[in-house]
Scaffold this motif. Structure first.
Motif, PDB file in Angstrom:
ATOM      1  N   VAL A  39       0.847  -1.180   0.000  1.00  0.00           N
ATOM      2  CA  VAL A  39       0.000   0.000   0.000  1.00  0.00           C
ATOM      3  C   VAL A  39       0.890   1.239   0.000  1.00  0.00           C
ATOM      4  O   VAL A  39       1.785   1.379   0.852  1.00  0.00           O
ATOM      5  CB  VAL A  39      -0.932   0.009   1.225  1.00  0.00           C
ATOM      6  N   VAL A  40       0.679   2.119  -0.956  1.00  0.00           N
ATOM      7  CA  VAL A  40       1.426   3.375  -1.030  1.00  0.00           C
ATOM      8  C   VAL A  40       0.560   4.573  -0.646  1.00  0.00           C
ATOM      9  O   VAL A  40       1.087   5.638  -0.310  1.00  0.00           O
ATOM     10  CB  VAL A  40       2.003   3.570  -2.446  1.00  0.00           C
ATOM     11  N   ASP A  41      -0.739   4.449  -0.685  1.00  0.00           N
ATOM     12  CA  ASP A  41      -1.649   5.528  -0.291  1.00  0.00           C
ATOM     13  C   ASP A  41      -2.698   4.932   0.643  1.00  0.00           C
ATOM     14  O   ASP A  41      -3.685   4.353   0.193  1.00  0.00           O
ATOM     15  CB  ASP A  41      -2.303   6.142  -1.523  1.00  0.00           C
ATOM     16  N   PRO A  42      -2.507   5.069   1.972  1.00  0.00           N
ATOM     17  CA  PRO A  42      -3.456   4.448   2.903  1.00  0.00           C
ATOM     18  C   PRO A  42      -4.871   4.992   2.779  1.00  0.00           C
ATOM     19  O   PRO A  42      -5.843   4.229   2.966  1.00  0.00           O
ATOM     20  CB  PRO A  42      -2.857   4.763   4.288  1.00  0.00           C
ATOM     21  N   ILE A  43      -5.020   6.274   2.492  1.00  0.00           N
ATOM     22  CA  ILE A  43      -6.361   6.859   2.419  1.00  0.00           C
ATOM     23  C   ILE A  43      -7.139   6.237   1.272  1.00  0.00           C
ATOM     24  O   ILE A  43      -8.291   5.797   1.420  1.00  0.00           O
ATOM     25  CB  ILE A  43      -6.263   8.391   2.281  1.00  0.00           C
ATOM     26  N   ARG A  44      -6.533   6.147   0.110  1.00  0.00           N
ATOM     27  CA  ARG A  44      -7.227   5.573  -1.041  1.00  0.00           C
ATOM     28  C   ARG A  44      -7.441   4.075  -0.871  1.00  0.00           C
ATOM     29  O   ARG A  44      -8.422   3.523  -1.379  1.00  0.00           O
ATOM     30  CB  ARG A  44      -6.434   5.864  -2.311  1.00  0.00           C
ATOM     31  N   ALA A  45      -6.498   3.385  -0.209  1.00  0.00           N
ATOM     32  CA  ALA A  45      -6.655   1.941   0.010  1.00  0.00           C
ATOM     33  C   ALA A  45      -7.849   1.635   0.900  1.00  0.00           C
ATOM     34  O   ALA A  45      -8.497   0.590   0.734  1.00  0.00           O
ATOM     35  CB  ALA A  45      -5.391   1.371   0.621  1.00  0.00           C
ATOM     36  N   LEU A  46      -8.169   2.568   1.849  1.00  0.00           N
ATOM     37  CA  LEU A  46      -9.306   2.339   2.728  1.00  0.00           C
ATOM     38  C   LEU A  46     -10.600   2.947   2.205  1.00  0.00           C
ATOM     39  O   LEU A  46     -11.680   2.418   2.478  1.00  0.00           O
ATOM     40  CB  LEU A  46      -9.013   2.909   4.125  1.00  0.00           C
TER      41      LEU A  46
END
Length: 335
Positions: free
Chosen positions: A93-100
């Motif tokens: 995961v490189v972007d936690p906000i978008r992953a969630l």
């Protein structure tokens, strides 16, 4: 006393608030704070972080590289061969906000995309590509999975095809093909060696033909090599020129013998000559022969003793005596 009780109560509430507001984020994690259901833009790093009790909710996201095995997928290759291929995907995961926020369950989503992409790669590739060009297929599979995963804040690190399971009949066919290919290579190498050896031998024969002494030296060297070991082998040199002389004489003699036989056999043998068609004389009947008088009983013709016919003298009595001495000819009966 009442003051001390109030202070103690305030200290207890402060301790409970501190315990409720303090969180620990690990080094391999990132924290997202949802305040009243809305995500905050600032991502909490590793260490101790403070949130507002009863208002904030902290979600932790693992940023380590995840190893996900892709289940074996059955499919037909472009050359209509049924295979079963499995793979493994490495992502993080490189972007936690978008992953969630962008995807509900990003590990499951990556797994499904990997399976469908693997099926697509199997259908577009030949069997030889799956077996030999795996590096190129891995790159293509990585691009296919990475395109939708970028929007989810996930980076596909690498994709590897683990195993290609073939049918048993195909395995036997490939085994026979490999065996035939190795046999062909062995024969080519053997033929190449024979060609090089023949070239060297031709050069050596030419050198020995130019210098007859070299042949004698080679013969003596061969005798020394044979006599080096303790054996009962006896080597007798025999000149090759003598063999060639005998061969020429034998061929000349065998060539002259058929020629003489052919000349003698031009005329047919007496026993093989065909019998001439001659009429077979039928023996005269006994009755016809008995009717005729014998030569001694025939009356003598009254002829002159000597006459001159056309200037020549004929002895008729001599002719009569000669005629009586001739054997009786078998004549067919008259009528």
């Amino acid at each position: 006393m009442v003051l001390w009780e109030i202070l103690a109560a305030l200290g207890g509430f402060a301790a409970l608030g501190a315990a409720a507001s303090l969180r620990v984020v690990q080094q391999y994690e990132r924290g997202l704070v949802f305040r009243f259901g809305r995500v905050l833009e600032r991502v909490r790093g590793p260490g101790l972080t403070v949130i507002v009790p009863f208002a904030d909710r902290l979600r932790k996201v693992n940023i380590q590289i995840v190893t996900m095995p892709v289940p074996a997928q059955d499919g037909n290759t472009r050359d209509n061969v049924t295979v079963k291929v499995d793979a493994v995907v490495y992502f993080r995961v490189v972007d936690p906000i978008r992953a969630l926020v962008s995807v509900q369950n990003y590990p499951y989503a990556v797994s499904q995309v990997a399976q469908t992409s693997l099926r697509s790669v199997i259908g577009k590739s030949d069997l030889d590509d799956l077996l030999t060009n795996r590096e190129r297929l891995n790159q293509g599979l990585e691009l296919m999975i990475d395109n939708p995963a970028v929007e989810w804040g996930i980076h596909i690190d690498r994709v590897e095809i683990k195993d290609v399971a073939l049918p048993e009949a195909m395995k036997r066919s490939m085994s026979r093909q490999a065996e035939a290919e190795r046999e062909r290579r062995a024969r080519v190498i053997s033929a190449d060696g024979e060609l090089q050896a023949s070239d060297k031998l031709a050069r050596a024969a030419g050198a020995m033909a130019d210098t007859p002494g070299a042949l004698q030296l080679r013969l003596l060297e061969t005798i020394v090599e044979v006599a080096a070991e303790k054996n009962s082998t006896l080597v007798l040199p025999f000149p090759v020129e003598l063999l060639r002389f005998l061969e020429r004489n034998t061929s000349a003699a065998s060539g002259s013998a058929p020629a003489a036989t052919e000349g003698a056999s031009d005329g047919p043998a007496t026993s093989e000559r065909p019998a001439l068609d001659r009429p077979i004389a039928e023996p005269a009947s006994t009755e016809a022969n008995s009717d005729r008088p014998a030569a001694s009983e025939r009356p003598a013709l009254d002829r002159p003793t000597a006459e001159t016919v056309d200037g020549s003298t004929a002895d008729w009595q001599g002719l009569d005596s000669t005629a009586s001495e001739l054997p009786e000819l078998d004549r067919p009966p008259v009528g």
